[in-house]
Design an enzyme around this catalytic site. Structure first.
Site, PDB file in Angstrom:
ATOM      1  N   GLN B 134      -0.865 -12.904  -1.367  1.00 34.97           N
ATOM      2  CA  GLN B 134      -1.395 -13.251  -0.350  1.00 34.97           C
ATOM      3  C   GLN B 134      -2.851 -12.301  -0.401  1.00 34.97           C
ATOM      4  OE1 GLN B 134       0.732  -9.807   2.609  1.00 34.97           O
ATOM      5  NE2 GLN B 134      -0.600 -11.720   4.342  1.00 34.97           N
ATOM      6  N   GLY B 135      -3.864 -12.271  -1.223  1.00 33.52           N
ATOM      7  CA  GLY B 135      -5.188 -11.761  -1.766  1.00 33.52           C
ATOM      8  C   GLY B 135      -5.837 -11.261   0.170  1.00 33.52           C
ATOM      9  N   TYR B 136      -5.485 -10.495   0.985  1.00 32.69           N
ATOM     10  CA  TYR B 136      -6.043  -9.892   2.005  1.00 32.69           C
ATOM     11  C   TYR B 136      -6.288  -8.732   1.775  1.00 32.69           C
ATOM     12  CZ  TYR B 136      -3.828 -13.665   5.539  1.00 32.69           C
ATOM     13  OH  TYR B 136      -3.596 -14.689   6.209  1.00 32.69           O
ATOM     14  N   SER B 137      -5.780  -7.736   1.463  1.00 33.19           N
ATOM     15  CA  SER B 137      -6.047  -6.324   1.862  1.00 33.19           C
ATOM     16  C   SER B 137      -7.330  -5.757   0.475  1.00 33.19           C
ATOM     17  CB  SER B 137      -4.934  -5.331   1.710  1.00 33.19           C
ATOM     18  OG  SER B 137      -3.918  -5.402   2.617  1.00 33.19           O
ATOM     19  N   SER B 169       0.831  -8.029  -3.431  1.00 37.22           N
ATOM     20  CA  SER B 169       2.316  -7.629  -4.184  1.00 37.22           C
ATOM     21  C   SER B 169       2.528  -9.645  -4.661  1.00 37.22           C
ATOM     22  CB  SER B 169       3.172  -8.210  -2.322  1.00 37.22           C
ATOM     23  OG  SER B 169       3.465  -7.079  -1.997  1.00 37.22           O
ATOM     24  N   GLU B 251       4.251 -13.928   9.074  1.00 39.54           N
ATOM     25  CA  GLU B 251       4.578 -12.667   8.393  1.00 39.54           C
ATOM     26  C   GLU B 251       5.097 -11.577   9.136  1.00 39.54           C
ATOM     27  OE1 GLU B 251       0.990 -10.513   6.216  1.00 39.54           O
ATOM     28  OE2 GLU B 251       3.095  -9.166   4.826  1.00 39.54           O
ATOM     29  N   GLU B 386       1.004   1.370  13.316  1.00 36.87           N
ATOM     30  CA  GLU B 386       0.176   2.013  15.042  1.00 36.87           C
ATOM     31  C   GLU B 386      -0.940   0.608  15.183  1.00 36.87           C
ATOM     32  OE1 GLU B 386       1.104   3.546  11.497  1.00 36.87           O
ATOM     33  OE2 GLU B 386       1.684   4.660  12.669  1.00 36.87           O
TER      34      GLU B 386
HETATM   35  C1  FAD Z   1       4.706  -2.611  -0.467  1.00 40.55           C
HETATM   36  C2  FAD Z   1       3.089  -2.667   0.179  1.00 40.55           C
HETATM   37  C3  FAD Z   1       2.728  -4.219  -0.343  1.00 40.55           C
HETATM   38  C4  FAD Z   1       1.543  -4.660   0.153  1.00 40.55           C
HETATM   39  N1  FAD Z   1       2.076  -6.431  -0.165  1.00 40.55           N
HETATM   40  C5  FAD Z   1       0.409  -6.760   0.797  1.00 40.55           C
HETATM   41  C6  FAD Z   1       0.026  -7.956  -0.321  1.00 40.55           C
HETATM   42  O1  FAD Z   1       1.209  -8.444  -0.656  1.00 40.55           O
HETATM   43  N2  FAD Z   1      -0.935  -8.580   0.400  1.00 40.55           N
HETATM   44  C7  FAD Z   1      -2.330  -7.908   0.643  1.00 40.55           C
HETATM   45  O2  FAD Z   1      -2.990  -8.658   1.090  1.00 40.55           O
HETATM   46  N3  FAD Z   1      -2.028  -6.498   1.410  1.00 40.55           N
HETATM   47  C8  FAD Z   1      -0.614  -5.782   1.266  1.00 40.55           C
HETATM   48  N4  FAD Z   1      -0.471  -5.053   1.563  1.00 40.55           N
HETATM   49  C9  FAD Z   1      -1.283  -4.182   2.023  1.00 40.55           C
HETATM   50  C10 FAD Z   1      -1.211  -3.457   3.547  1.00 40.55           C
HETATM   51  O3  FAD Z   1      -1.641  -4.477   4.445  1.00 40.55           O
HETATM   52  C11 FAD Z   1      -2.122  -2.070   3.704  1.00 40.55           C
HETATM   53  O4  FAD Z   1      -1.262  -1.405   3.253  1.00 40.55           O
HETATM   54  C12 FAD Z   1      -2.112  -2.013   5.244  1.00 40.55           C
HETATM   55  O5  FAD Z   1      -2.608  -3.376   6.259  1.00 40.55           O
HETATM   56  C13 FAD Z   1      -2.627  -1.118   6.084  1.00 40.55           C
HETATM   57  O6  FAD Z   1      -3.966  -0.966   5.593  1.00 40.55           O
HETATM   58  P1  FAD Z   1      -3.977   0.311   4.667  1.00 40.55           P
HETATM   59  O7  FAD Z   1      -3.514   0.578   3.276  1.00 40.55           O
HETATM   60  O8  FAD Z   1      -5.681   0.081   3.746  1.00 40.55           O
HETATM   61  O9  FAD Z   1      -4.107   1.751   5.064  1.00 40.55           O
HETATM   62  P2  FAD Z   1      -5.165   2.203   6.374  1.00 40.55           P
HETATM   63  O10 FAD Z   1      -5.527   1.366   7.580  1.00 40.55           O
HETATM   64  O11 FAD Z   1      -6.156   3.243   5.704  1.00 40.55           O
HETATM   65  O12 FAD Z   1      -4.359   2.937   7.546  1.00 40.55           O
HETATM   66  C14 FAD Z   1      -3.671   4.401   7.379  1.00 40.55           C
HETATM   67  C15 FAD Z   1      -3.793   5.259   8.281  1.00 40.55           C
HETATM   68  O13 FAD Z   1      -4.423   4.921   9.612  1.00 40.55           O
HETATM   69  C16 FAD Z   1      -3.902   4.079  10.372  1.00 40.55           C
HETATM   70  N5  FAD Z   1      -5.118   3.254  11.627  1.00 40.55           N
HETATM   71  C17 FAD Z   1      -5.426   2.378  10.892  1.00 40.55           C
HETATM   72  N6  FAD Z   1      -6.354   2.083  12.259  1.00 40.55           N
HETATM   73  C18 FAD Z   1      -5.300   2.510  12.492  1.00 40.55           C
HETATM   74  C19 FAD Z   1      -5.855   2.565  14.179  1.00 40.55           C
HETATM   75  N7  FAD Z   1      -6.642   1.719  14.985  1.00 40.55           N
HETATM   76  N8  FAD Z   1      -5.194   3.566  15.542  1.00 40.55           N
HETATM   77  C20 FAD Z   1      -4.724   3.981  14.509  1.00 40.55           C
HETATM   78  N9  FAD Z   1      -3.553   4.051  13.962  1.00 40.55           N
HETATM   79  C21 FAD Z   1      -4.979   3.862  12.659  1.00 40.55           C
HETATM   80  C22 FAD Z   1      -2.662   3.408   9.901  1.00 40.55           C
HETATM   81  O14 FAD Z   1      -1.643   2.670  10.312  1.00 40.55           O
HETATM   82  C23 FAD Z   1      -2.186   4.405   8.807  1.00 40.55           C
HETATM   83  O15 FAD Z   1      -1.011   4.714   9.652  1.00 40.55           O
HETATM   84  C24 FAD Z   1       1.090  -4.593   1.314  1.00 40.55           C
HETATM   85  C25 FAD Z   1       1.074  -2.705   1.421  1.00 40.55           C
HETATM   86  C26 FAD Z   1       2.678  -2.010   0.985  1.00 40.55           C
HETATM   87  C27 FAD Z   1       2.561  -0.870   1.365  1.00 40.55           C
END
Ligand code: FAD
Lengths: 378, 403
Positions: B134-137, B169, B251, B386
Site C-alpha cells: 500500500q503506497g499511501y503514506s 508494509s 482496511e 485520533e
Molecule cells: C506498522 C505500520 C505499518 C504501516 N503500514 C502502512 C502501509 O503499508 N502503507 C501506508 O501507506 N502507510 C502505512 N502506515 C502509515 C500509517 O498509515 C501512518 O503512520 C498513519 O496514517 C499516521 O500518519 P503519521 O505517521 O504521519 O502520523 P501523524 O499524522 O503525523 O500523526 C501524529 C499524531 O498526531 C495525531 N493527529 C494527526 N492529525 C490529527 C487530528 N486532526 N486530530 C487529532 N490528532 C491528530 C495522530 O493521531 C498521531 O497521534 C503504517 C504505519 C505503521 C506504524
C-alpha cells in the site's frame, strides 16, 4: 520542585550538564548496539564516580560525601532523563543503603569506600520469580560450621552480572512467605558455587539470574541480625523505590518533553498537530500527572532524609505514581508520534521498553496500591 | 417458511460438503498455523504442507470465498462463507490466502477496476501468488493523507512517477503496489489518482525500516522516474481519493474485526489462566493479586462486549436493518482491546514478559513481548485512533469543527 540547598542545586546542575554532554540517549543506544554485556558503560560509570555520585549517600568517614536521599534523587532524575544505564541505583543507592542500615563497622569499612570510589559494584538479590514479593524468599542459608551455605535461586537481579558484592536475602528459618526468618548476607560475585546468567531484556540493562549451589560464606557475611532481616530489607526497599521513582520521573519528564516538542513542530492539515484539542487535553493531563507525581517522589525522598514515620507509605505512593505516570506517558509518546514513534531509530521505543522494566522493579502500581492499603490499615 | 427451510437444507448440505472437502484437503499438522501471516511477515512463499494447503485453497477459490468465480474466487454466498469459516475454525484451519491483496486491494479492485484490470490482477490475489503493498503514506502526508506529493506526470503513453512513500508494509516482498499519486497540483483531494505500480519497475528503491519490536515489516519506498503504463490507472484521472478512501474502509473493517485476537503472540490461553500460572491463586482458587484480577475481569468484559457488538453488526448487515453506525467504532474498540490485552499479559508475566531474546525466557514469552511492541502500531496504521475518533465525531455524531 522541592526547595533545594546550595549543594543540592550544584549537584543537580552538574548532573544536568554531564548527562546532556556525556550521556545523551545516543550514548545509551551506542551501548545497546555494541552488545555490551554489562548493560552499562564502565567508562561512563567511572566518570560518575569521579564526580562523587557513587558516594552521595556514603558518610565522609567512608570516603563519600554524606549527602541525603533527596540529592541522590535529583541526580537519578537527571540520569533517568536520558536513560543513562549505570549501577547508580543498584550500587550507590540500594546496596549502599543495605550496608548503611544493616552493616557493622567492619562491613562498612570494607565496602563503602569501594562503592564510593566506584571501585566495586554492589546490588541486592531478592526476588525469586517474575514478580516482586519480598517475603517469598525461599533461597536457603544453613549453618555450616562457623559459617553458612547458601542454595537456591534469585531472578532478574539488577546489575547481577557485573556486581562484585551481592546482598542476598536468604531464608534461615520458617518458610517462604514468612517475614520472620529472613537473613541478609553479603556474597561475593565470584563466590564458588554461584552461577550468573546474564539476560537480554527489552531495556538492555544488566540483569541476571543467579543460581547458588552450596555457596559458602563466613559468619561475618551476615548483614544485621540472623532471622531479623525483613525489617531492614523493607527499609532498603523503600529507599530503592523512592530512588527508582525519581529515575522514572526524570524519564517521564523527558518522554513528555520530547512529545511536547513534536506536538509543536509536526504539521498535518496545514497546522501543527498540537493545535488539535484531542491532543491538547491529553498533553494537559500528562502535565498534571507529572506535577502530582513530582510531589510524591520528593515527599518520599525528603521523608527518608527526615526519618519520617510514614516512609513506607510515601515510598509506595511514589513508586505507584511514577509507574502509572510513565506507563501513560510512554504510551502517549509512541501514539502521538505516529509512524515515526514505532521505529527503532526514534527514542520513543527505548523509553517505552525501559518504562515497563522500571514499573516491574521493586513492585509495580498494583503491588504498591495493595501495600498502601495494608499500611493504612484497610 | 418453506423457502426458509429449503435454504436451511441447502446450507446444511453446503456444510457437509465443506466439512468433507476440508477433511480431505487440510493437512492437520497446520492446525492453528497462520500460513498467510507468517509468509507475509517474513516474505517467503509457503512450501511443504503449507504450500500444499495454499494451492488447494487457491484452486478451490475458498481463500476468497465470496469473490466471483469468473476471476477464480469461491463464488459463495455470505451465508455459505460464514459456514465455511465455522468449519475451518472447528479444525483450526486458517485461511492460507491473505495479505493486503485479499484484505484491501481485491475488494476495491472488484468495485472500481475495469474488466481488463480485474482479469489481470484478481487471479493472482485469489491464489496468493501476487503480493500487494500500500503506497499511501508519505513523510509529510500521514493523517493528512491528501497532502501527498508523489507525482505522476502524463507523458502521453505513460505516467512518469517521482516521489517518496514511507511506512510501506511489505514493500520489500511486494510484486505490486497500489499507490495514491498526485496528478493535479492545483487541487488537494481532487488532484489524486489511484495507480497500480509494478514493484519491479526500474527506478523503485525500497529501504526496510526497523520497528521497536525488532522486526522490519515496513519500508521507505522511493520512486525515481518510474514509468507506469497508462492502463494501470484505476478509476478516473484525479478520481483516486474516493477509491483510496473506499479501500481504507476495507482496511479498517479488517483491522477492527480482528481486534483482541490479531497479532496476540505467545500463549493463546485466556489471561485468567495465564495469570494463575504466573501470579498464583489464593486458597479459594482465585488469582492471588486481587487488583490484577479485577483488571483482567474488566478486560474480559470489554472483550465480550466487543464480540457481542461484532455479532450484532453482522446480524444487522445480514438483515439489512439500517447498516448501522456501529461499524465506525470497530477499529478503535478492537485496537484498544488488543493493546490492553498485551499490556495486561506483560504485567501478568512480570519480568518474564520483559525479555528481548536469548536464554532465560520461553519462546511464548518473547513472542508476547514482541507482539506487545508491534501492537502499538494498531492505533496508528489504517487511520490513527485520533483520526477514527474525529470521523465518528464529525460524520456520525454531526459534531463539526468550530469555524
Ligand atoms: C506498522 C505500520 C505499518 C504501516 N503500514 C502502512 C502501509 O503499508 N502503507 C501506508 O501507506 N502507510 C502505512 N502506515 C502509515 C500509517 O498509515 C501512518 O503512520 C498513519 O496514517 C499516521 O500518519 P503519521 O505517521 O504521519 O502520523 P501523524 O499524522 O503525523 O500523526 C501524529 C499524531 O498526531 C495525531 N493527529 C494527526 N492529525 C490529527 C487530528 N486532526 N486530530 C487529532 N490528532 C491528530 C495522530 O493521531 C498521531 O497521534 C503504517 C504505519 C505503521 C506504524
Amino acid at each position: 520542585m522541592a526547595i533545594l540547598n546550595e549543594e543540592q542545586t550544584m549537584l543537580r546542575d552538574a548532573a544536568k550538564s554531564w548527562v546532556s554532554e556525556k550521556s545523551p540517549v545516543t550514548a545509551f543506544r551506542k551501548m545497546r548496539d555494541s552488545g555490551n554485556a554489562d548493560g552499562f558503560d564502565r567508562a561512563a560509570w567511572a566518570e560518575m564516580a569521579e564526580m562523587g555520585w557513587a558516594g552521595i549517600l556514603i558518610p565522609e568517614e567512608f570516603g563519600g560525601s554524606g549527602l541525603d536521599y533527596l540529592t541522590m534523587g535529583l541526580v537519578l532524575e537527571e540520569t533517568g532523563r536520558t536513560l543513562t544505564a549505570s549501577p547508580l541505583l543498584s550500587s550507590a543507592l540500594v546496596a549502599t543503603s543495605a550496608l548503611l542500615l544493616g552493616g557493622n563497622d567492619a562491613q562498612k569499612k570494607e565496602w563503602l569506600p569501594k562503592f564510593a570510589g566506584g571501585k566495586a559494584i554492589g546490588t541486592l538479590a531478592l526476588d525469586e520469580g517474575p514478580h516482586h514479593a519480598p517475603a517469598n524468599t525461599a533461597l536457603t542459608a544453613t549453618r555450616d560450621g562457623k559459617g553458612w551455605k547458601l542454595s537456591g535461586k534469585k531472578s532478574f537481579v539488577p546489575d547481577g552480572g557485573a556486581a562484585d558484592i551481592i546482598v542476598v536475602a536468604a531464608r534461615t528459618s520458617g518458610k517462604s512467605g514468612d517475614t520472620n526468618g529472613i537473613t541478609l548476607f553479603l556474597v561475593s560475585g565470584n563466590a564458588s558455587g554461584l552461577a550468573r546468567q546474564k539476560l537480554k531484556t527489552v531495556d538492555n540493562r544488566g540483569v541476571a539470574n543467579l543460581t547458588f549451589e552450596n555457596v559458602s560464606v563466613g559468619a561475618d557475611a551476615v548483614l544485621g541480625t540472623v532471622d531479623q532481616g525483613f525489617s531492614p530489607l523493607e527499609s532498603v526497599l523503600d529507599r530503592a523505590r523512592a530512588g527508582l521513582a525519581a529515575e522514572m520521573l526524570g524519564a517521564a519528564v523527558q518522554s513528555f518533553d520530547t512529545t511536547l516538542d513534536y506536538l509543536k513542530t509536526r504539521v498535518q492539515f496545514g497546522q501543527v498537530i498540537g493545535t488539535f484539542q484531542a491532543l491538547q487535553h491529553r498533553a494537559a493531563k500528562m502535565f498534571t500527572e507529572l506535577e502530582l507525581t513530582r510531589s510524591c517522589v520528593e515527599a518520599a525522598l525528603v521523608g527518608i532524609d527526615r526519618g519520617a514515620n510514614d516512609i513506607p507509605a510515601l515510598a509506595s505512593l511514589a513508586k505507584a505514581r511514577a509507574s502509572e505516570l510513565w506507563h501513560l506517558v510512554s504510551n502517549e509518546m509512541v501514539q502521538m508520534h505516529g509512524g515515526i514513534g514505532m521505529t527503532d531509530a526514534h527514542d520513543a521505543g527505548l523509553y517505552l521498553k525501559r518504562a515497563r522494566v522500571a514499573e516491574a522493579t521493586f513492585g509495580g502500581a498494583s503491588f504498591h496500591r495493595d501495600r498502601y492499603a495494608r499500611l493504612m490499615g484497610y | 417458511m418453506a423457502a426458509a427451510e429449503s435454504l436451511n437444507a441447502e446450507l446444511e448440505s453446503f456444510r457437509a460438503e465443506a466439512r468433507d472437502w476440508l477433511a480431505k484437503n487440510f493437512p492437520p499438522s497446520l492446525a492453528n498455523v497462520d500460513v498467510a501471516m507468517a509468509s507475509a511477515m517474513a516474505g517467503f512463499k509457503p512450501s511443504g504442507n503449507a504450500g500444499l494447503w495454499q494451492e488447494r485453497m487457491a484452486a478451490k477459490g475458498w481463500g476468497t470465498p465470496t469473490w466471483p468465480k469468473q476471476y477464480g474466487g469461491g463464488g459463495l454466498s455470505p451465508q455459505e462463507a460464514k459456514i465455511l469459516t465455522q468449519e475451518m475454525n472447528r479444525i483450526g484451519a486458517k485461511n492460507p490466502i491473505g495479505g493486503m491483496g485479499v484484505m484491501m486491494f481485491g475488494p476495491t479492485l472488484l468495485e472500481y477496476g475495469n474488466d481488463e484490470q480485474k482479469s489481470r490482477h484478481v487471479p493472482g490475489i485469489v491464489t496468493g501468488q501476487v503480493r500487494w503493498c500500500q503506497g499511501y503514506s508519505e513523510p509529510n502526508a500521514g493523517s493528512d493523507l491528501a497532502a501527498l506529493r508523489t507525482q505522476a506526470v502524463d507523458k502521453g503513453d505513460h505516467y512518469l512517477v517521482n516521489g517518496q512513500k514511507v511506512w510501506t508494509s511489505g514493500a520489500q516482498y511486494a510484486d505490486w503496489c497500489f499507490c495514491l499519486v498526485r496528478t493535479d497540483n492545483t487541487k488537494k483531494h481532487e488532484g489524486i489518482s489511484f495507480l497500480l505500480i509494478d514493484m519491479r519497475s526500474p527506478g523503485i528503491e525500497v529501504r526496510p525500516i526497523k520497528l521497536i519490536s525488532g522486526f522490519s515489516p515496513f519500508c521507505e519506498t522511493f520512486f525515481t522516474d518510474v514509468t507506469v503504463p497508462k492502463e494501470n490507472l484505476m478509476g478516473p484521472l484525479n478520481g483516486g481519493w474516493t477509491i483510496g478512501k473506499r479501500l481504507l474502509q476495507f482496511e479498517r473493517a479488517g483491522l477492527g474485526s480482528g481486534g483482541g485476537s490479531a497479532g496476540r503472540g505467545g500463549d493463546a490461553r485466556g489471561l485468567d489462566q495465564i495469570a494463575k500460572d504466573y501470579v498464583g491463586v489464593d486458597e479459594k482458587g482465585r488469582i492471588a493479586d486481587p487488583d490484577l484480577r479485577a483488571r483482567i475481569a474488566q478486560h474480559q468484559m470489554d472483550a465480550k462486549a466487543f464480540a457481542l457488538t461484532i455479532q450484532r453488526a453482522q446480524a444487522e448487515a445480514k438483515s439489512n436493518v439500517n447498516p448501522s453506525a456501529v461499524t465506525s467504532i470497530m477499529k478503535n474498540a478492537g485496537s484498544r482491546l488488543q493493546q490492553d490485552r498485551a499490556e495486561l499479559l506483560l504485567e501478568i508475566m512480570g519480568h518474564r514478559g520483559l525479555g528481548w531474546e536469548g536464554e532465560g525466557f520461553a519462546g511464548d514469552e518473547i513472542a508476547a513481548t514482541r507482539a506487545w511492541l508491534g501492537g502499538k502500531a494498531v492505533t496508528i496504521y489504517g487511520g490513527t485512533y485520533e483520526i477514527q475518533n474525529n470521523i465518528i465525531a464529525k460524520r456520525i455524531l454531526g459534531l463539526l469543527d468550530h469555524q
